[in-house]
Design a protein around this motif. Structure first.
Motif, PDB file in Angstrom:
ATOM      1  N   ILE A  46      15.715 -12.480  11.425  1.00 23.18           N
ATOM      2  CA  ILE A  46      16.518 -13.433  10.642  1.00 23.18           C
ATOM      3  C   ILE A  46      15.663 -13.973   9.485  1.00 23.18           C
ATOM      4  O   ILE A  46      16.154 -14.163   8.366  1.00 23.18           O
ATOM      5  N   GLU A  47      14.392 -14.164   9.753  1.00 27.74           N
ATOM      6  CA  GLU A  47      13.498 -14.668   8.704  1.00 27.74           C
ATOM      7  C   GLU A  47      13.441 -13.713   7.509  1.00 27.74           C
ATOM      8  O   GLU A  47      13.558 -14.126   6.352  1.00 27.74           O
ATOM      9  N   ARG A  48      13.309 -12.422   7.819  1.00 26.80           N
ATOM     10  CA  ARG A  48      13.216 -11.440   6.754  1.00 26.80           C
ATOM     11  C   ARG A  48      14.545 -11.322   6.000  1.00 26.80           C
ATOM     12  O   ARG A  48      14.575 -11.160   4.783  1.00 26.80           O
ATOM     13  N   ILE A  49      15.645 -11.382   6.732  1.00 27.31           N
ATOM     14  CA  ILE A  49      16.961 -11.318   6.090  1.00 27.31           C
ATOM     15  C   ILE A  49      17.136 -12.515   5.155  1.00 27.31           C
ATOM     16  O   ILE A  49      17.596 -12.376   4.016  1.00 27.31           O
ATOM     17  N   SER A  65      25.544 -16.482  15.241  1.00 26.16           N
ATOM     18  CA  SER A  65      24.720 -16.997  16.341  1.00 26.16           C
ATOM     19  C   SER A  65      23.400 -16.231  16.434  1.00 26.16           C
ATOM     20  O   SER A  65      22.442 -16.716  17.019  1.00 26.16           O
ATOM     21  N   GLY A  66      23.351 -15.042  15.863  1.00 27.34           N
ATOM     22  CA  GLY A  66      22.103 -14.275  15.938  1.00 27.34           C
ATOM     23  C   GLY A  66      22.251 -12.937  15.257  1.00 27.34           C
ATOM     24  O   GLY A  66      23.272 -12.658  14.618  1.00 27.34           O
ATOM     25  N   LYS A  67      21.235 -12.122  15.425  1.00 25.89           N
ATOM     26  CA  LYS A  67      21.158 -10.837  14.725  1.00 25.89           C
ATOM     27  C   LYS A  67      22.322  -9.914  15.101  1.00 25.89           C
ATOM     28  O   LYS A  67      22.877  -9.229  14.245  1.00 25.89           O
ATOM     29  N   GLU A  68      22.699  -9.914  16.405  1.00 28.24           N
ATOM     30  CA  GLU A  68      23.768  -9.017  16.859  1.00 28.24           C
ATOM     31  C   GLU A  68      25.058  -9.298  16.093  1.00 28.24           C
ATOM     32  O   GLU A  68      25.719  -8.403  15.578  1.00 28.24           O
ATOM     33  N   GLU A  69      25.424 -10.585  16.066  1.00 25.39           N
ATOM     34  CA  GLU A  69      26.688 -10.975  15.452  1.00 25.39           C
ATOM     35  C   GLU A  69      26.678 -10.667  13.945  1.00 25.39           C
ATOM     36  O   GLU A  69      27.666 -10.177  13.390  1.00 25.39           O
ATOM     37  N   LYS A 122      23.881   2.462  18.398  1.00 26.37           N
ATOM     38  CA  LYS A 122      23.994   3.151  19.679  1.00 26.37           C
ATOM     39  C   LYS A 122      22.703   3.084  20.480  1.00 26.37           C
ATOM     40  O   LYS A 122      22.723   3.181  21.697  1.00 26.37           O
ATOM     41  N   SER A 123      21.574   2.935  19.794  1.00 27.66           N
ATOM     42  CA  SER A 123      20.314   2.873  20.529  1.00 27.66           C
ATOM     43  C   SER A 123      19.967   1.442  20.935  1.00 27.66           C
ATOM     44  O   SER A 123      18.930   1.194  21.522  1.00 27.66           O
ATOM     45  N   ASN A 124      20.850   0.501  20.623  1.00 29.07           N
ATOM     46  CA  ASN A 124      20.623  -0.894  21.006  1.00 29.07           C
ATOM     47  C   ASN A 124      21.798  -1.381  21.860  1.00 29.07           C
ATOM     48  O   ASN A 124      22.850  -1.744  21.332  1.00 29.07           O
ATOM     49  N   PRO A 125      21.635  -1.356  23.186  1.00 27.65           N
ATOM     50  CA  PRO A 125      22.775  -1.626  24.078  1.00 27.65           C
ATOM     51  C   PRO A 125      23.482  -2.959  23.810  1.00 27.65           C
ATOM     52  O   PRO A 125      24.707  -3.027  23.894  1.00 27.65           O
ATOM     53  N   ARG A 126      22.722  -4.022  23.468  1.00 26.02           N
ATOM     54  CA  ARG A 126      23.391  -5.327  23.241  1.00 26.02           C
ATOM     55  C   ARG A 126      24.295  -5.286  22.016  1.00 26.02           C
ATOM     56  O   ARG A 126      25.420  -5.776  22.050  1.00 26.02           O
ATOM     57  N   ILE A 127      23.791  -4.683  20.939  1.00 23.58           N
ATOM     58  CA  ILE A 127      24.595  -4.613  19.715  1.00 23.58           C
ATOM     59  C   ILE A 127      25.771  -3.665  19.906  1.00 23.58           C
ATOM     60  O   ILE A 127      26.893  -3.927  19.469  1.00 23.58           O
ATOM     61  N   TRP A 128      25.530  -2.562  20.608  1.00 25.19           N
ATOM     62  CA  TRP A 128      26.619  -1.616  20.860  1.00 25.19           C
ATOM     63  C   TRP A 128      27.720  -2.283  21.672  1.00 25.19           C
ATOM     64  O   TRP A 128      28.909  -2.138  21.378  1.00 25.19           O
ATOM     65  N   ALA A 129      27.335  -3.043  22.685  1.00 29.96           N
ATOM     66  CA  ALA A 129      28.336  -3.740  23.513  1.00 29.96           C
ATOM     67  C   ALA A 129      29.107  -4.754  22.674  1.00 29.96           C
ATOM     68  O   ALA A 129      30.339  -4.875  22.779  1.00 29.96           O
TER      69      ALA A 129
END
Lengths: 209, 209
Positions: A46-49, A65-69, A122-129
């Motif tokens: 988030i800092e870099r973004i 709320s975070g990077k995923e969202e 696809k290689s990140n289960p939390r983001i994929w979900a």
């Protein structure tokens, strides 16, 4: 990549303050810029973004709320927008939905950014979900609604399993888009799928018999 | 994991000497053992495989041209074997092929090894291309042959695009196996897909009209 054509995201996160479209756009474009520069998702803090977009971290956390969202809104902005349904018949609505799916398949092939984004997701289960829950599941629910309405209106046989019907309609486009990147996604494919599945593959004489 | 039930691989590489099944099995099982221990594909050297299997490197190179070719035989050995076709009708043959595809989907879900192997393959373009060419493409060609025979024998409408027909039959199983790991792959699914696609989804009255 411009976000000028992208629609607002009605299914997005609820925010505490009135949106500022310009700030939001700067943040989404900041993430895209980093991805285009080849920064892997895991290193996308988030800092870099915030630094890239020229905003404070708090400005981002106020909206996501975070990077995923945040990342899911980036994907949504980079994809062709979800279509409006004509509502004139099941076939008309399905044609629009399948054509949109074909366009997304083509976009994912032609856009290195989208391809990269899909692979990383696809290689990140939390983001994929999260993507599945917020983007894919609502699209699937929409097709199921259209199919159920078709059953009520006599366009679809009442004994047909609508979940299977959904998979029959979207299956060929998804298989070609995701699993066979060299396969064709020609113009007219959506209509061809629809008419082939609705009519069935049996010779007419044995359908009547 | 045992290879006792796996068939020989007729589409495998041509070898310069008569096969020694026992040596070959030891090598394939050596690779599986390393994968099960969590060794990533990138670190799976021929040297390490030779050490694990208790053979010399030359013994491996005599049978496989390199890691890609060897790895594909590992995948093939870990998957349910390709079935024999009854050849009694298009429907009978398709039922066997689709049921085999469903079994492979189930195996890929239940076997951590296979799941791991598939994921690693997809992230390695050379191995994925080799797997596609040596395993997936021949399976697809087999379905297309069965469909063309069905057209000649009057089981499939002559105007149906067999490539699309293939994607309609395999699409639902592939989509559920690969893209929706929580979706059901119930017993009877292969027959349900076949009968639904052959009959079509339109109410009977409008089919006749």
């Amino acid at each position: 990549m411009s976000l000028a054509d992208s629609r607002p995201c009605p299914a997005g996160p609820v925010r505490g303050r009135p949106r500022s479209e310009a700030v939001e756009r700067a943040i989404l474009e900041g993430v895209m810029q980093l991805l285009e520069e080849g920064v892997p998702l895991a290193e996308l803090s988030i800092e870099r973004i915030a630094r890239t977009a020229g905003v404070g971290k708090a400005t981002i956390y106020r909206r996501w709320s975070g990077k995923e969202e945040l990342f899911i809104d980036v994907v949504r902005a980079a994809e062709p927008p979800d279509p409006e349904l004509p509502g004139t018949s099941m076939r008309d609505d399905l044609l629009v939905l399948l054509e949109n799916l074909r366009q997304r398949g083509l976009a994912s092939r032609s856009s290195a950014l989208l391809h990269n984004v899909h692979t990383q997701m696809k290689s990140n289960p939390r983001i994929w979900a999260a993507y599945h829950e917020n983007v894919i599941a609502p699209r699937r629910a929409l097709v199921l609604d259209v199919l159920r309405r078709g059953q009520r209106d006599g366009e679809l046989r009442p004994d047909v399993d609508v979940e299977l019907a959904n998979d029959l309609f979207v299956g060929p486009i998804l298989v070609r888009s995701v699993l066979r990147p060299d396969a064709e996604l020609p113009e007219g494919l959506a209509g061809q799928i629809l008419d082939t599945v609705l009519a069935g593959l049996r010779p007419v004489s044995s359908t009547v018999a």
